[in-house]
Structure formats: C-alpha cells, structure tokens
Write an enzyme that holds these catalytic residues in place. Structure first.
Site, PDB file in Angstrom:
ATOM      1  N   ASP A 285      61.258  70.774  58.695  1.00 25.98           N
ATOM      2  CA  ASP A 285      61.367  71.762  58.492  1.00 25.98           C
ATOM      3  C   ASP A 285      62.559  72.959  58.588  1.00 25.98           C
ATOM      4  O   ASP A 285      61.723  72.762  60.288  1.00 25.98           O
ATOM      5  CB  ASP A 285      61.058  71.558  56.992  1.00 25.98           C
TER       6      ASP A 285
ATOM      7  N   GLU B 263      67.292  76.461  60.390  1.00 31.78           N
ATOM      8  CA  GLU B 263      68.490  77.285  60.693  1.00 31.78           C
ATOM      9  C   GLU B 263      69.052  78.394  61.022  1.00 31.78           C
ATOM     10  O   GLU B 263      69.813  78.671  61.558  1.00 31.78           O
ATOM     11  CB  GLU B 263      68.826  76.696  59.236  1.00 31.78           C
TER      12      GLU B 263
ATOM     13  N   ASP C 297      67.434  71.539  50.337  1.00 29.12           N
ATOM     14  CA  ASP C 297      67.085  71.700  49.231  1.00 29.12           C
ATOM     15  C   ASP C 297      68.303  71.672  47.538  1.00 29.12           C
ATOM     16  O   ASP C 297      68.817  72.202  47.589  1.00 29.12           O
ATOM     17  CB  ASP C 297      66.868  72.994  48.926  1.00 29.12           C
TER      18      ASP C 297
END
Length: 775
Positions: free
Chosen positions: A437, A440, A505
């Site tokens: 995960d 970014e 998400d």
C-alpha cells in the site's frame, strides 16, 4: 501547463521561444538516427544566427515500429536519475532502419514507422506516418516544439542566473479530426482524454478526482499509435485543452524525450511498448480465487478471522486468500513488521492452524514503505541511515498518515536488505503474498536521498517502481518466479512487471463503481494485465444492492477481493444475513462459482495477455474492436480476455444498456443470441448481467460443480463451441500455465485434437449446457 493565452498571446508571466525551422541535419554514425539543429527564428541571413536560442531535436530508431524524439535546449545540462528501467528483457538485436534524403525532405524509417522532416523553405514540419505511405499518424508543425521561461525574461542576461527561473521544454503533436486519446495510468475521469489537462504525479486522492495513484506516461491514440514519455519526472499534458488540435507535453527542465510507437492496432502498440518497459509478470492460478480482507479499521483477532471463514464456507463461498490489513501491527507502529502480540500472540501458529483447517490456502498481509516513530524499530532504522533525510541531515518526518513517520530510503542498499529481511521473516511465519500500500506521497523539497546523484522530483513517481520491485522480487526469491503476487496501489511505467495492482479507495456507490471501471480500463491501456478493485467499495457502508452489483463486476475482474474501510465485507453483515436466492450470500456464492468454472478460459487467457503485454480484465473494447469507432468511447463495459464481453449493472432496478460490436453474440446464461453492431437494453437480477460470448469462440469450462480455483483444467471439462468456423481454436493450459494442447475446429465442425482431454468431458455447440448434467 498552459503556456499561451488563446492562440495569439503568451500566457501571463511566460516567455516562449519555438523551433522555427530545421537549419541543418546531421546523421548519427551508427546510421540509426538524425540530429536537427533548430533555431528559434528563421535564419535568412548570417546575422540571424546570433543572439538566439536553438533546440536540438534528436530523432532515432530504437527498434522496428518505434521512433524516439528528444528535444533539448542546453545540451550541457545534467540529466540525473532515476531513469525508467528500459529494455528489461534486452534490446532487440535487429532493426530495419533506413535514412533517405532528397532536396526538400529527410526521412528516417524504423520498420513500419517513418518520420519525414521538411528541410526546405525555412519551415518546421515533421510528419510521422506509416512507412508504406498508407496513413499519417501525427505531426510536429509550426510552434510545436519550444522552450519557456517563467517568470518571463526581458533580457538574455537574466538567464545567467537560473536559480529563480523555471525553464520548460514542450512539444505539441497534432490531433486529427475525431481522434481520441486514452491511457496515462489509472485515471478515473472521462475515458477519452481529449479536452483534459492531466498532470502525471502520483497522489493519494481516491478515485473521484483528477489525481491518480498510478501515473503512467503512455497514451494510445485511436489513429493507431502510442506515445511513451521517457521520464519519471512530473509531466503536464494539455490534451486538446490549450490548442484544441494538439496534445501538448511539457516538463520542467532542459530536455524532453518521448517515443512514438506504431501499431497499427492498439494491441500491437502495447506489445511494442512492452519491449521498452517490460511485460507483466505471470501470476499463479490460486491468485484468481476470492480474496477476503479484515477491512481497514475494524477490530479482529483469530476468532474473528475464523468466524469469517467458517461463515463463508457454510454459505458455499470458497476463499482462496485471507488478507490481514493494517492492524496486524500495533497502532502508531506501522510499518515495523511486528505482529501485535496482544491480538496475535503466536502468528506463525495461527497461520498454520488457519491453513490446516482448510478454510483458506494462502495468507496476505498489508505493508507500507513508511515507519512511525512510536515503534522501537524507528530509532534503529534512523541510526543506520535507512530513512530518507532532509538536506540538513535530519530524518524527513511528518504527521501525515502516521505520526512522525519516516520513509524507507530504498536507494540505500543496506536499507533494502533490511526491508527484504523483514519480509522474509513474514514468509517464515506463513505469509504468501503482500499488499504493498501507499508510496504516493513522496516529498521532493528539502530532501536528500542516500544516492545523492538522484533528482528528488524524479524520485516521487519512481519510488513506486522501486518499492514494488523490491517486494515482488523478494516473493519470487522465496516462492518461485511465477508464484509472486502483490496487491499494489501506486505505480508508474514498468510497474506492470510486478502484479497485481488494485484501484485504491473508492466509495460504496454506483458512481464510484463506474469511476473504478474507467480507472481499470485506462490502466489496462498502459500494459497492465492484472487489476482488481475493493468489491463493495472501500469507503462507507454499501447498501445490499450496491454490494451485489459490485460482486458481479468484481468477480469478472482478473482478481477479486472483498475489502472495506470501517465495515466488514462478508455478505451476511451487509443484508442481515438474507438467505434468499437473491441475497448477498447466495449472490456471492454464485459469482465465485462462475469464476471457478471459467478458470480454464481465464488462466489460458492470462498467459496470452502476459505474452502480448495487454490487459486480461479489464480490457477496453477498443483493443478487440479498434476498427469500430464506437469502441473507443465505451467506458461502462469491457472484455474479459478476447471472447467474453462484460457489462456491469449500475442500477438497483437491474436495467442496463450496453453495446455489442459487429457479429453474433451469445448470452452466456441463456444461450440466446444478438446480432451486432448495436445498443441493447436488458434487466437483470443480481445473479446475472450482460455476459456475452463472441462468435467463433471455443470456450472451455470446468465441471458444473467445480468451486475451486486450482484444479485440472483438462479433466471433465465442457467444451463449448459458439458458432465456430474451421480454424477456431483455443489453447488449454494446466494449473501451472503450461500448454496442455490446442482445441481446433476442423472443416467438418468437429474438434481436430481431443487426446489430451481427460475424464468425462463433453462438447456442446452454439452455447453451453443449459442444465447441470446428472452425476
């Protein structure tokens, strides 16, 4: 970035200079390229060559069907890394390169693609076209390559000090009438990018904005070409949004390089693009089964996990992989790789018991590349130089996401070795897969990487590649080359080599499901074979109808995972355990079973997708039907492999409208046929959707009662012929992805070779068996 105010004026605060003519051309010594000297005003007399800028434009033929274009202002400027990892499988040995010069033109040909430069009349004119002359693809015309200063300079002397000046290079390729543009990563807005301004800069922005987790500098045109921008730096594109007839690409710096890749089909564009950045990695057959997650902020322990899996088994919903999300570690300690001993006193024994119970075969855990300062591991990592630093030597920290978190500096080989060691400890405990995960929000200001030669701005996007590469290769080292599986969120060019990617998400709405589909389609057009989504939506509490519609869509993605934020995604928690035929549990059971039956087809198509560097699912309709203009606008449906068309339902009522290209299409569920091209409307319950089989398809299905993902794909199968003609064929593979044989239809309509099929297999024509055969 817009550099102009309309067609006539420069934008406020910008000074623009354009390549106005090709003054001279020099051929490279190896015969594979040419270099153009392009002044920023027309040189009509000798004095015109003084006191002006020039742009050097290098045009080269790296391999057949591709041409690189690099525009540079000041050649002495450094070009620090990181750079994309190009040609990971090696550069093609042979190329068909030819350079022809006439009085007015010079043409460089690279196989099927050519670039013709006009050298007469003081014009600036570069045309990219098919070598056989059949089609012009795009061009660089007047005022199409240039440089810009911001703020605007009024005197050349000001450029002696560039510290307070931004310097840009830009190019503008022409857009033809009706041309559409697609790709550029996992973008959630309109599928056709014409009219959009897009910034390629990885961001954690959810699925409902112009930000993207996965920014890939590749776009594909409906005219039969693609353009790959060769920099991990921030790239800004104006796609028909500054000049309506051009795609403008700009970077902050002294040089800009891109490749134009000729198809002519989009599949061929992606196949050639995979030469540059690599083919997708293969994934094991077990990974195509259902993944079940704990969800993000929910409370769970061993008994919770077991109750989930026992509940799924009791409802005939096989789970292949169980995923432990963030809170397998203590709060504030992410990501120190230490199980929360209060909730998981003996994780290795727990995972062993879990697998031994038969409730699940594989286990996945969540990680990220950050380290919160509350963990004792933070001090160790900081002291050893494993964390990114500020320029003054401090550890870079902020309180965004995790309190006082640092960022693992993967440019430090020792930090990488430590991180891999932590992963190996997880594998020792029984973990089989990793969800990678985040990655970014990598800072670019006031930071210094361990490898100080690297440009922090370029590291922002490139970090996702490094992070996922390190974890993927650790999995390969432990489990085997084709057994590695990630669930990755951030990506850039080349990260398709480290599957699987998922969509990030999304909200629990029909609109968010449509956003996700657009994102998956766009990413697939950047060479990603495998993609998934949070079934039911990540944020919020999906109403039962949304959950069930999403289940149908999610089980027809290449990979299928139930995951949420603050609520569980096991079906009985969504609809108060509705046990009816149209309840959440029965709906999930049916779609999971259908995917299991489709595995002979899915896994065979997966091998072909990897070979060609194209998406398995979601596959944009234009990849299969590029000559159908409508296919370039379809963003609410997709192909699963080359033979199955899927149209998700976005309405609670079950009403859905979809498009069938030319040909005969057979409803998978009813065997009824429709003739395309055309738009059609249907109404569906929750256990069906428009799932249509393309004519001339040989579709191999597992047994009626098959619910497993991994089994013998040759035994007891149903071979379905959908209005086939002689020569229709399919390759059957085993559960390792190796070819077992080819089923081909002969002139008499029968299968030519059946010898490799085992058990009581059977053949059906013009559809599949409408009812379960008796045992």
């Amino acid at each position: 970035m817009k550099f102009r105010d309309g067609m006539w004026l420069p934008a406020e605060g910008k000074r623009l200079e354009y390549a106005e003519e090709v003054y001279s051309i020099t051929e490279r010594e190896d015969g594979k390229g040419i270099s153009l000297l392009c002044p920023t005003r027309k040189v009509l007399q000798r004095s015109d060559s003084l006191n002006l800028s020039t742009l050097t434009i290098d045009i080269a033929a790296p391999f057949d069907g591709a041409i690189s274009v690099e525009a540079t202002h000041w050649l002495g400027a450094l070009n620090p890394g990181p750079h994309f990892d190009l040609y990971p499988a090696g550069k093609p040995d042979k190329s068909d390169v030819n350079i022809k010069t006439s009085e007015k033109y010079t043409t460089l040909s690279s196989g099927s693609l050519s670039a013709t430069v006009k050298t007469a009349d003081h014009d600036f004119d570069i045309r990219f076209h098919a070598t056989d002359g059949s089609k012009e693809l795009t061009s660089l015309l007047n005022r199409s390559i240039g440089l810009a200063y911001s703020p605007a300079t009024s005197n050349p002397m000001q450029t002696a000090d560039m510290r307070n000046l931004d310097h840009y290079i830009f190019t503008q390729t022409t857009l033809s009438v009706g041309e559409t543009v697609h790709g550029l990563g996992e973008r959630f807005g309109a599928f056709n990018k014409v009219g959009q301004a897009i910034t390629l800069w990885n961001a954690d922005g959810g699925t409902s904005s112009d930000q993207a987790y996965k920014n890939v500098p590749l776009w594909i045109s409906s005219r039969g070409y693609g353009i790959f921008i060769d920099t991990p730096d921030k790239v800004e594109l104006e796609i028909g949004s500054e000049r309506c007839c051009r795609v403008q690409t700009s970077v902050l710096g002294q040089r800009l390089k891109w490749y134009i890749i000729h198809g002519p089909t989009p599949k061929e564009v992606l196949q050639k693009y995979s030469i540059l950045t690599g083919k997708p990695g293969k994934v094991p057959s077990w990974s195509f089964g259902l993944w079940l997650s704990t969800s993000f902020t929910t409370n769970y322990d061993e008994s919770t996990v077991n109750s989930f899996l026992e509940g799924m088994k009791g409802r005939d919903i096989p789970v292949e992989v169980f995923h432990f999300d963030c809170f397998w570690m203590k709060a504030f300690h992410w990501c120190d790789f230490v199980f929360d001993s209060k909730m998981f006193p003996d994780p290795k024994a727990q995972i062993t018991r879990l697998k031994k119970s038969g409730l699940v075969k594989k286990v996945c855990v969540w990680v990220n590349p950050y380290l919160g300062q509350a963990s004792p591991v933070f001090k160790m990592a900081a002291s050893k130089g494993y964390l990114l630093k500020r320029k003054n030597g401090d550890i870079f920290q902020w309180d965004l996401w995790q309190t006082g978190m640092g960022i693992i500096d993967f440019t430090n080989p020792e930090a990488t070795e430590w991180y891999v060691g932590c992963l190996q400890d997880l594998f020792d405990k029984g973990v089989d897969s990793i969800k990678t995960d985040f990655a970014e929000r990598i800072p670019t200001e006031d930071v210094k990487w361990y490898d100080s030669t690297l440009d922090p701005k370029k590291m922002h996007n490139y970090y996702a590649f490094l992070y996922n590469k390190i974890v993927y290769e650790a999995l390969q080292d432990r489990f085997g080359e084709n057994e590695a599986v990630l669930f990755a969120r951030a990506a850039t060019a080349g990260t398709q080599r480290f599957p699987v990617q998922w969509g990030g998400d999304c909200e629990s709405t029909a609109e968010a499901m449509a956003e996700s589909i657009r994102g998956g389609l766009s990413l697939g057009l950047c060479g990603y074979s495998f993609w998934s989504v949070d079934i039911g939506g990540f944020e919020g509490y999906p109403p039962p109808w949304i959950y069930k519609r999403w289940v149908a869509f999610g089980l027809l993605c290449s990979h299928s995972r139930l995951h949420g934020s603050n609520s569980f995604r096991v079906p009985w928690t969504v609809d108060n355990d509705d046990t009816s035929d149209q309840g959440c549990s029965r709906t999930l059971s049916k779609w999971t079973a259908l995917k299991a039956r489709l595995m002979p087809y899915i896994f065979s198509q997966a091998q072909e997708s990897v070979r060609l560097g194209i998406p398995l699912s979601l596959r944009a309709m234009c990849l299969e039907f590029p000559d159908d203009p409508t296919s370039w606008y379809l963003d609410r449906q997709f192909m699963f492999g080359d033979s199955l068309l899927v149209a998700p339902v976005f309405e609670e009522s079950g009403n859905v409208e979809f498009y069938l290209p030319k040909g005969k299409w057979t409803n998978f569920f009813t065997n009824q046929t429709k003739q395309g091209p055309g738009w059609f409307k249907e109404t569906h319950n929750f256990d069906t959707l428009p799932l249509y089989v393309r004519e001339n398809t040989v579709l191999v299905l597992g047994k009626w009662h098959e619910t497993r993902t991994v089994y013998n794909y040759n035994e007891g199968v149903e071979v379905c012929l959908y209005y086939t003609t002689a020569g229709a064929k399919t390759t059957v593979v085993d559960s390792e992805g190796e070819a077992s044989g080819v089923l081909e239809v002969g002139e008499d309509g029968q299968l030519l070779d059946q010898g490799f099929l085992q058990g009581a297999w059977h053949l059906t024509k013009n559809g599949r068996s409408a009812s379960r055969p008796s045992k």
